[in-house]
Design a protein around this motif. Structure first.
Motif, PDB file in Angstrom:
ATOM      1  N   ALA A   1     -28.125 -18.583  65.732  1.00  0.00           N
ATOM      2  CA  ALA A   1     -29.307 -17.671  65.893  1.00  0.00           C
ATOM      3  C   ALA A   1     -28.710 -16.323  64.979  1.00  0.00           C
ATOM      4  O   ALA A   1     -27.766 -15.791  65.409  1.00  0.00           O
ATOM      5  CB  ALA A   1     -29.313 -17.247  67.419  1.00  0.00           C
ATOM      6  N   GLY A   2     -29.796 -15.948  64.281  1.00  0.00           N
ATOM      7  CA  GLY A   2     -29.556 -14.577  63.561  1.00  0.00           C
ATOM      8  C   GLY A   2     -28.793 -14.473  62.406  1.00  0.00           C
ATOM      9  O   GLY A   2     -28.802 -13.729  61.453  1.00  0.00           O
ATOM     10  N   GLY A   3     -28.579 -15.954  61.856  1.00  0.00           N
ATOM     11  CA  GLY A   3     -27.799 -16.158  60.563  1.00  0.00           C
ATOM     12  C   GLY A   3     -28.683 -17.009  59.713  1.00  0.00           C
ATOM     13  O   GLY A   3     -29.906 -17.507  59.994  1.00  0.00           O
ATOM     14  N   ILE A   4     -28.216 -17.193  58.526  1.00  0.00           N
ATOM     15  CA  ILE A   4     -29.027 -18.058  57.440  1.00  0.00           C
ATOM     16  C   ILE A   4     -27.989 -19.056  56.838  1.00  0.00           C
ATOM     17  O   ILE A   4     -28.661 -19.989  56.253  1.00  0.00           O
ATOM     18  CB  ILE A   4     -29.586 -17.037  56.159  1.00  0.00           C
ATOM     19  CG1 ILE A   4     -28.267 -16.590  55.534  1.00  0.00           C
ATOM     20  CG2 ILE A   4     -30.516 -16.195  56.872  1.00  0.00           C
ATOM     21  CD1 ILE A   4     -28.639 -15.901  54.359  1.00  0.00           C
ATOM     22  N   SER A   5     -26.633 -19.306  57.073  1.00  0.00           N
ATOM     23  CA  SER A   5     -25.857 -20.033  56.671  1.00  0.00           C
ATOM     24  C   SER A   5     -25.919 -21.367  57.424  1.00  0.00           C
ATOM     25  O   SER A   5     -26.156 -21.352  58.595  1.00  0.00           O
ATOM     26  CB  SER A   5     -24.416 -19.627  56.955  1.00  0.00           C
ATOM     27  OG  SER A   5     -23.329 -20.578  56.523  1.00  0.00           O
ATOM     28  N   ALA A   6     -26.205 -22.466  56.542  1.00  0.00           N
ATOM     29  CA  ALA A   6     -26.285 -23.877  57.414  1.00  0.00           C
ATOM     30  C   ALA A   6     -24.819 -24.545  57.252  1.00  0.00           C
ATOM     31  O   ALA A   6     -24.925 -25.769  57.482  1.00  0.00           O
ATOM     32  CB  ALA A   6     -27.169 -24.670  56.587  1.00  0.00           C
ATOM     33  N   THR A   7     -23.709 -24.006  57.389  1.00  0.00           N
ATOM     34  CA  THR A   7     -22.276 -24.593  57.298  1.00  0.00           C
ATOM     35  C   THR A   7     -21.970 -24.619  58.691  1.00  0.00           C
ATOM     36  O   THR A   7     -21.994 -23.900  59.621  1.00  0.00           O
ATOM     37  CB  THR A   7     -21.354 -24.035  56.561  1.00  0.00           C
ATOM     38  OG1 THR A   7     -21.192 -22.600  57.068  1.00  0.00           O
ATOM     39  CG2 THR A   7     -21.613 -23.644  55.008  1.00  0.00           C
ATOM     40  N   LEU A   8     -21.331 -25.777  58.945  1.00  0.00           N
ATOM     41  CA  LEU A   8     -20.647 -25.905  60.259  1.00  0.00           C
ATOM     42  C   LEU A   8     -19.747 -24.761  60.664  1.00  0.00           C
ATOM     43  O   LEU A   8     -19.735 -24.426  61.852  1.00  0.00           O
ATOM     44  CB  LEU A   8     -20.077 -27.218  60.464  1.00  0.00           C
ATOM     45  CG  LEU A   8     -20.689 -28.580  60.491  1.00  0.00           C
ATOM     46  CD1 LEU A   8     -19.963 -29.826  60.462  1.00  0.00           C
ATOM     47  CD2 LEU A   8     -21.543 -28.735  61.879  1.00  0.00           C
TER      48      LEU A   8
END
Length: 401
Positions: free
Chosen positions: A27-34
Motif C-alpha cells: 500500500a502506497g508503493g509502486i514497486s512490485a518486488t518481494l
C-alpha cells in the motif's frame, strides 16, 4: 498511473504460458518486488480474469515479437517472462495491458521443478523446428485470432513414417489448411507419461484428428491411447477417426461383415478361435482355393494363398497336401492341412487375434485397385500391379503402382 495496482507477469516456456502472477505493491508503493513488500498472487494461464490479455498477447503479439525485434530468424526464448502494467480502460470498459519489460537472459524454474518436462519439450520443439527449416519442411502457421473452433492432431513420437520434425509428412500442411480456414489447429504428442496433459487439451477441443499408425511406439500403450480417445469422443469431441471405427473398419473381419454388399464375397469366414478354424477351413479349401488373412500387418505378412496340391482327388483330410504362397514376398511352401492349420494358430491367439478365410480370386495376378478417399470423396485410383509371377501388391514385393 495504474502501476499502483501492480504488474501482471506471464511466465512462458517457449510459446506456452505456464502461470500468471499478479505482483501487487505494498500500500502506497509502486514497486512490485518481494523485497519491497509486494504480494504475489498466482493464477492459471486460462483464468477467465485474464482471458482478454492472453487472447491478444498469444494470438496477435506473440507471432510478431521476434520480427519487430529484428530477430525473425531466431526462435522465441525457451524460458522467459512478459511483465504487463495495467493501461487505460478500453471503450467497452475492459482493462488494457502494456508490456513493461521482458525477461529472458536467465529465467529459472527452481521453485517450479514440476515444469522441467515442459522445458525439455520446449527445447525439443525448438530443435525440431530449426531442423525443419534447414530441411525445408513446413512449419505451423500462427493461430487465428477468432477461430471457429479448436482441432488437435494427435501423434506419437518415433516410427518410420516421421520426418525430422517428428511429424508425419502431411500433418503440418493439413493443419495449416485448417488454420487458413480460420480453425485453431495444433499438434500434440501422446505418450503414457503425457496422458493427463493430452486428455486436458483434447477435452477442451472441438475435434481431434488421429495420426497414429498402429504399431509399437516407445512409451505408448495402444489400449490407453484408444481409451483416452474414446473418452473424449464420448464427451462430444468430434473424432476423426474414432478408435472403434479404426479398429472395426481396419480389422480384417470387416470383410466378413460386408460380404452381403456388392463389394463383398458371400463365402467369407472369420475365425476367432482355433476349434472353429479347424472345423471350417477343410470344408472351404475343398470347394475353392482360399486366401487366409491374419488381422495384423499391412505388408502382406500372414496372408496366404492356399490351393490343393495339383493332382489331388477325393475328400480333404488332415494329411491332404496344400500349395501355399505368402503375399509378403511371394515365397511358396508345401504343407499338410493339419500342419498348416497348426502353423496358423499363431494368428488367432493373442490380443485382436483373428483369421479371415476368403475365396481366392485368380485375377489377383492382374493386381489390386485402390481407391483413396477423403471423407466421402474419392481423390485417386491406384492400380497396384504385382511383379511378374507374383500376387503381392506391395512396393516391398516389387509391385508397380
Amino acid at each position: 498511473p495504474r502501476i499502483v495496482e501492480g504488474e501482471v507477469r506471464v511466465n512462458m516456456i517457449y510459446d506456452t504460458p505456464t502461470e500468471i502472477v499478479h505482483k501487487k505493491p505494498k500500500a502506497g508503493g509502486i514497486s512490485a518486488t518481494l523485497k519491497s513488500g509486494a504480494q504475489y498472487i498466482s493464477y492459471k494461464p486460462d483464468d477467465p480474469l485474464f482471458a482478454p490479455l492472453m487472447k491478444n498477447f498469444l494470438h496477435n503479439d506473440l507471432p510478431r515479437i521476434m520480427s519487430v525485434l529484428g530477430m525473425e530468424k531466431e526462435p522465441i526464448p525457451l524460458i522467459w517472462t512478459a511483465d504487463f502494467i495495467l493501461g487505460d480502460k478500453t471503450s467497452d470498459g475492459l482493462d488494457s495491458y502494456v508490456v513493461g519489460e521482458f525477461n529472458c537472459s536467465c529465467v529459472g524454474i527452481t521453485q517450479q521443478m514440476h515444469l522441467a518436462p515442459s522445458v525439455a519439450k520446449g527445447a525439443i520443439r525448438i530443435i525440431q523446428e530449426a531442423r525443419a527449416k534447414e530441411l525445408g519442411l513446413p512449419t505451423l502457421l500462427p493461430q487465428p485470432e477468432n477461430p471457429y473452433g479448436q482441432c488437435y492432431f494427435v501423434e506419437c513420437r518415433g516410427g518410420s513414417d516421421k520426418k525430422a520434425d517428428d511429424h508425419r509428412g502431411d500433418t503440418i500442411p493439413i493443419a495449416n489448411e485448417l488454420i487458413k480456414q480460420n480453425w485453431a489447429c495444433q499438434t500434440i504428442f501422446y505418450s503414457d507419461a503425457e496422458y493427463k496433459e493430452v486428455e486436458s487439451a483434447l477435452s477442451k477441443a472441438d475435434a481431434y484428428i488421429c495420426r497414429v499408425n498402429p504399431g509399437t511406439y516407445e512409451g505408448v500403450t495402444n489400449s490407453k491411447l484408444f481409451g483416452l480417445l474414446r473418452d473424449v469422443a464420448a464427451k462430444g469431441v468430434v473424432a476423426m477417426s474414432h478408435p472403434d471405427v479404426m479398429q472395426k473398419m481396419g480389422a480384417k473381419d470387416a470383410l466378413v461383415k460386408i460380404r452381403d454388399l456388392s463389394c463383398g464375397l458371400p463365402d467369407t469366414y472369420a475365425y476367432y478361435d482355433i476349434p472353429s478354424f479347424k472345423a471350417q477351413f477343410p470344408k472351404s479349401i475343398a470347394e475353392h482355393p482360399r486366401v487366409l488373412k491374419q488381422n495384423r500387418g499391412s505388408q502382406g505378412e500372414g496372408i496366404w494363398v492356399c490351393k490343393l496340391k495339383e493332382g489331388h482327388s477325393g475328400p480333404v483330410t488332415g494329411s491332404t497336401m496344400l500349395d501355399l504362397q505368402e503375399a509378403v514376398d511371394n515365397h511358396k511352401e508345401e504343407r499338410t492341412v493339419d500342419d498348416f492349420m497348426t502353423f496358423c494358430e499363431q494368428y488367432i491367439v493373442g490380443e485382436d487375434g483373428q483369421l479371415i478365410d476368403q475365396r481366392f480370386l485368380p485375377r489377383i495376378v492382374e493386381g489390386e485397385v485402390r481407391v483413396n478417399m477423403i471423407y466421402d470423396t474419392p481423390t485417386e485410383i491406384v492400380h497396384k500391379k504385382p511383379k511378374a509371377g507374383g500376387i503381392s501388391a506391395t512396393l516391398k514385393s516389387g509391385a508397380q503402382y
